[in-house]
Design a protein around this motif. Structure first.
Motif, PDB file in Angstrom:
ATOM      1  N   TYR A  83       0.858  -1.196   0.000  1.00 25.18           N
ATOM      2  CA  TYR A  83       0.000   0.000   0.000  1.00 25.18           C
ATOM      3  C   TYR A  83       0.890   1.240   0.000  1.00 25.18           C
ATOM      4  N   PRO A  84       1.673   1.417  -1.051  1.00 22.77           N
ATOM      5  CA  PRO A  84       2.704   2.474  -1.022  1.00 22.77           C
ATOM      6  C   PRO A  84       2.105   3.872  -0.972  1.00 22.77           C
ATOM      7  N   LYS A  85       2.793   4.729  -0.246  1.00 25.03           N
ATOM      8  CA  LYS A  85       2.414   6.135  -0.196  1.00 25.03           C
ATOM      9  C   LYS A  85       2.719   6.806  -1.530  1.00 25.03           C
ATOM     10  N   ALA A  86       1.979   7.862  -1.815  1.00 22.20           N
ATOM     11  CA  ALA A  86       2.271   8.693  -2.982  1.00 22.20           C
ATOM     12  C   ALA A  86       3.266   9.769  -2.556  1.00 22.20           C
ATOM     13  N   LEU A  87       4.424   9.802  -3.202  1.00 17.98           N
ATOM     14  CA  LEU A  87       5.473  10.759  -2.880  1.00 17.98           C
ATOM     15  C   LEU A  87       5.534  11.778  -4.009  1.00 17.98           C
ATOM     16  N   LEU A  88       5.216  13.010  -3.708  1.00 22.89           N
ATOM     17  CA  LEU A  88       5.181  14.058  -4.715  1.00 22.89           C
ATOM     18  C   LEU A  88       6.425  14.927  -4.593  1.00 22.89           C
ATOM     19  N   LYS A  89       7.368  14.726  -5.508  1.00 25.45           N
ATOM     20  CA  LYS A  89       8.576  15.551  -5.540  1.00 25.45           C
ATOM     21  C   LYS A  89       8.240  16.854  -6.261  1.00 25.45           C
ATOM     22  N   TYR A  90       8.703  17.956  -5.700  1.00 22.63           N
ATOM     23  CA  TYR A  90       8.409  19.236  -6.308  1.00 22.63           C
ATOM     24  C   TYR A  90       9.675  20.075  -6.392  1.00 22.63           C
ATOM     25  N   GLY A  91       9.753  20.893  -7.425  1.00 17.30           N
ATOM     26  CA  GLY A  91      10.863  21.817  -7.602  1.00 17.30           C
ATOM     27  C   GLY A  91      10.336  23.139  -8.126  1.00 17.30           C
ATOM     28  N   GLY A  92      11.003  24.215  -7.763  1.00 17.15           N
ATOM     29  CA  GLY A  92      10.548  25.517  -8.231  1.00 17.15           C
ATOM     30  C   GLY A  92       9.354  25.998  -7.433  1.00 17.15           C
ATOM     31  N   ALA A  93       8.311  26.470  -8.119  1.00 21.11           N
ATOM     32  CA  ALA A  93       7.138  27.038  -7.471  1.00 21.11           C
ATOM     33  C   ALA A  93       6.431  26.001  -6.604  1.00 21.11           C
TER      34      ALA A  93
ATOM     35  N   PRO B 252       7.478  13.347 -15.296  1.00 22.59           N
ATOM     36  CA  PRO B 252       7.410  14.684 -14.692  1.00 22.59           C
ATOM     37  C   PRO B 252       6.344  15.540 -15.383  1.00 22.59           C
ATOM     38  N   VAL B 253       5.656  16.383 -14.600  1.00 20.81           N
ATOM     39  CA  VAL B 253       4.648  17.285 -15.144  1.00 20.81           C
ATOM     40  C   VAL B 253       4.881  18.684 -14.584  1.00 20.81           C
ATOM     41  N   LYS B 254       4.212  19.667 -15.184  1.00 17.49           N
ATOM     42  CA  LYS B 254       4.451  21.067 -14.823  1.00 17.49           C
ATOM     43  C   LYS B 254       3.403  21.651 -13.884  1.00 17.49           C
TER      44      LYS B 254
ATOM     45  N   GLU C 147      11.987  21.770 -12.465  1.00 15.57           N
ATOM     46  CA  GLU C 147      10.842  22.662 -12.317  1.00 15.57           C
ATOM     47  C   GLU C 147       9.594  21.820 -12.535  1.00 15.57           C
ATOM     48  N   GLY C 148       8.705  21.814 -11.563  1.00 15.79           N
ATOM     49  CA  GLY C 148       7.490  21.041 -11.725  1.00 15.79           C
ATOM     50  C   GLY C 148       7.365  19.946 -10.683  1.00 15.79           C
ATOM     51  N   TYR C 149       6.744  18.820 -11.086  1.00 14.87           N
ATOM     52  CA  TYR C 149       6.361  17.796 -10.124  1.00 14.87           C
ATOM     53  C   TYR C 149       6.662  16.404 -10.655  1.00 14.87           C
ATOM     54  N   LEU C 150       7.081  15.525  -9.742  1.00 17.78           N
ATOM     55  CA  LEU C 150       7.336  14.139 -10.093  1.00 17.78           C
ATOM     56  C   LEU C 150       6.634  13.268  -9.054  1.00 17.78           C
ATOM     57  N   LEU C 151       5.641  12.509  -9.491  1.00 17.50           N
ATOM     58  CA  LEU C 151       4.847  11.668  -8.613  1.00 17.50           C
ATOM     59  C   LEU C 151       5.399  10.240  -8.619  1.00 17.50           C
ATOM     60  N   CYS C 152       5.716   9.730  -7.419  1.00 20.76           N
ATOM     61  CA  CYS C 152       6.225   8.359  -7.288  1.00 20.76           C
ATOM     62  C   CYS C 152       5.327   7.577  -6.331  1.00 20.76           C
ATOM     63  N   ILE C 153       5.040   6.350  -6.695  1.00 21.42           N
ATOM     64  CA  ILE C 153       4.266   5.445  -5.856  1.00 21.42           C
ATOM     65  C   ILE C 153       5.163   4.250  -5.563  1.00 21.42           C
ATOM     66  N   GLY C 154       5.546   4.074  -4.297  1.00 20.69           N
ATOM     67  CA  GLY C 154       6.524   3.036  -4.003  1.00 20.69           C
ATOM     68  C   GLY C 154       7.816   3.376  -4.719  1.00 20.69           C
ATOM     69  N   ASP C 155       8.313   2.439  -5.520  1.00 23.04           N
ATOM     70  CA  ASP C 155       9.544   2.713  -6.264  1.00 23.04           C
ATOM     71  C   ASP C 155       9.275   2.957  -7.752  1.00 23.04           C
ATOM     72  N   TYR C 156       7.997   3.270  -8.098  1.00 21.43           N
ATOM     73  CA  TYR C 156       7.641   3.597  -9.478  1.00 21.43           C
ATOM     74  C   TYR C 156       7.325   5.077  -9.581  1.00 21.43           C
TER      75      TYR C 156
END
Length: 639
Positions: free
Chosen positions: A576-586, A624-626, A611-620
């Protein structure tokens, strides 16, 4: 001659005036055993241990007993908290002998350190008889003892055949079955494992409170978990006057504690009650967290900014005297409601006419604020229990993480300050050049940090990074993990040895995997590797963590209550992996960003270099999106 007078361990110093010729564990005593061809008695305990004190008074302070011990044995005293590696080896040896463990732990060794017999507490007459029996056996049946010792030494060695391998990509859901198995062992009336004595087991509590909320409800966990925490907070195991928990309850109702208070229990229970409050918003949990933090700062904070190890169960030679009350004392509060609420008896609800404060309902102690303040004032006039002033890395590191978690949930700035101040003190006091130490002070030679010390510290650095977004903390965590890979690796296993390859000789190198009153060093390390894989974007760390899980999951499924931290890590990162939202910039909009999966299943992580966002679930990881709108669309595919 007793050689404990120059030690720093309060436990060893408690024995410095015994007529027994005690020596600390080390090459001098071990070599003397070989030179004089004598069996070794290793006696292991800790400063807050009640039965250790009893055996000392009955036997080790007795001239007759001491004369027998001095004549026939090389006698070595070990503080299990100072040398947990020695304790680990010989406690396992006791189990291999088919005997129950506990402290004091008394193990008899051949001159080459290999064990052949042992036990825990012995009454004086039985101890004298045993000493003579061991001496006679060593003198007259040496060959048989040697053979037995060789067998136990071989059985203590870890190898790959003890650990099955599970393919994480092929296994079906295991968490629901593990939880249902745990539920059969839980006490539905008073909470906790359904037996006595009863230990808090913070790793198991935290596992239950980090299950996804919907799954928790489906499996019927909330009522059991709430009962557990409420009953502990109501019980005598919790100090209603001064805050903080004792190590365990001797009964199944949390009524009568063994009154010693340990840093490691209270640091972990801070995290457990904080997680529970986050989910339930129960004001009783908040009171426990705040009052326990106050207890730790008042009773265990050292001038160095670190926290001491424990408080003794005894004062003035009597167990629990500091924490219990006569009816006359409590009646002087002039509050009948107080007496009823805390189950006070005119004849005492415990031993010797004394009363333990024990609530039958989850009323807040703050409701009796005036009475509690009066009891605290009276308690200040009493003789305090002794303090074990050792400062241990792993427990201090766990407290850093607990302070950070409390800050995240309750938002009190002082908790964040406490975490940072403690982490700064750790860096000053536990480091010698590039080498981390197990304890801040030592007698002769420094004791290298063990795997649990470094694993807990790496997690503390990771949690600090997630809170403060300062990359220096992440770099420090990674440096520790690299040190572990270099110095603690096992030649056959994906798991890691408990001791550094630079440590002194022991007859066996142990791999610690069971989560009992403490999370195992390997389960903490596994979580660090998985975090570091995501945070540093280095797949080799993720692979390392998954390999560790694959080697332990079979055992965890078979005995889930004793692998609870492993199961929590497996649940959080695989099933039941957590959603990890990496963010950069704004970062505008992050705080308000919401979606329909459980809120505590989404973790925000700073990510430099994009710049933007990278969504990871577990190790997947997704592409990247803006914008957060695009993140929302990615999250929608998970529902």
């Amino acid at each position: 001659m007793n050689k404990l007078g120059s030690e720093v361990s309060p436990y060893l110093l408690q024995h410095k005036n015994n007529p027994v010729h005690w020596e600390p564990w080390g090459p001098e005593a071990l070599e003397r055993a070989k030179k004089e061809d004598k069996p070794i008695l290793v006696s292991i305990g800790y400063a807050a241990c009640h039965w250790c004190h009893v055996m000392e008074h009955e036997s080790f302070e007795n001239e007759e007993v001491a004369s027998i011990m001095n004549a026939y044995f090389v006698n070595i005293k070990v503080d299990r908290e100072e040398r947990p590696d020695v304790d680990m080896v010989y406690m396992e040896a006791l189990h291999q002998m088919g005997l129950n463990g506990g402290w004091p732990l008394n193990v008899f060794l051949m001159p080459d350190q290999k064990p052949f017999y042992g036990g825990t507490y012995f009454k004086r007459a039985n101890w004298i008889q045993l000493l003579h029996s061991i001496h006679n056996a060593f003198k007259n049946n040496r060959e048989e003892l040697t053979k037995s010792a060789e067998g136990f030494a071989v059985s203590l060695s870890e190898n790959a055949s003890f650990f099955a391998h599970t393919d994480l990509n092929e296994i079906s859901l295991v968490i629901p079955a593990a939880v249902n198995k745990i539920k059969t062992a839980l006490d539905p009336i008073f909470g906790g494992i359904n037996k006595a004595p009863k230990f808090p087991l913070p790793s198991l509590i935290q596992f239950l409170y980090t299950l996804p909320a919907s799954l928790s409800v489906e499996l019927g966990v909330p009522v059991l978990a709430q009962t557990w925490l409420e009953k502990m907070a109501q019980g005598g195991i919790y100090d209603a006057v001064g805050g903080g928990f004792s190590r365990y309850s001797v009964d199944s109702e949390w009524f009568c504690p063994h009154f010693e208070k340990m840093l490691y229990d209270n640091a972990q229970l801070l995290s457990a009650y904080t997680k529970a409050y986050k989910r339930e918003r129960n004001p009783l949990y908040q009171e426990v967290v705040f009052d326990t933090i106050e207890f730790l700062k008042r009773e265990l904070l050292s001038p160095k900014g670190l926290y001491y190890s424990s408080l003794d169960a005894d004062s003035e030679g009597v167990e629990g005297l500091f924490y219990t009350w006569t009816y006359e004392e409590l009646a002087a509060l002039n509050n009948e409601e107080f007496l009823k609420t805390y189950a006070i008896s005119k004849h005492g609800n415990w031993e010797e006419g004394r009363n333990i404060l024990f609530k039958s309902s989850p009323v807040l102690n703050a409701y009796f604020k005036k009475e509690m303040a009066q009891l605290m004032d009276w308690r200040k006039l009493r003789v305090r229990p002794g303090t074990d002033t050792k400062e241990i890395l792993v427990w201090n590191a766990q407290l850093v993480s607990a302070f950070l978690e409390a800050y995240q949930v309750f938002g009190r700035p002082e908790d964040l300050s406490s975490a940072i101040e403690l982490l700064n003190a750790i860096e000053v006091e536990f480091k010698s050049g590039s080498i981390w130490l197990h304890q801040a002070s030592y007698a002769k030679e420094p004791i290298y940090a063990f795997l649990d010390d470094l694993s807990a510290l790496s997690l503390a650095y990771i949690q600090t990074y997630l809170q403060l977004k300062a990359s220096a903390y992440l770099a420090k965590a990674e440096a520790i993990l690299v040190q572990i890979q270099q110095n603690f690796s096992h030649k056959e296993l994906a798991l890691y040895a408990y001791r550094s390859k630079k440590a002194d000789f022991l007859i066996a190198e142990k791999v610690e995997v069971m989560d009992s009153v403490m999370p195992s060093s390997n389960s903490m390390l596994c979580e660090s590797f998985l975090w570091m894989g995501i945070l540093s974007n280095k797949a080799e760390f993720t692979v390392e963590g998954r390999e560790m899980l694959s080697q332990i999951l079979d055992r965890a499924i078979a005995h889930p209550a004793y692998f609870a931290n492993w199961l929590r890590v497996y649940s959080d990162w695989v099933e039941y992996p957590k959603a990890l939202l990496k963010y950069g910039g704004a970062v505008e909009g992050l705080v308000e960003f919401d979606w329909c999966i459980d809120k505590d299943q989404l973790v925000f992580i700073p990510y430099e270099g994009m710049e933007g966002y990278l969504l990871c679930i577990g190790d997947y990881c997704f592409s990247p999106v803006k914008s957060l709108d695009e993140v929302d669309k990615q999250l929608a595919t998970l529902i």
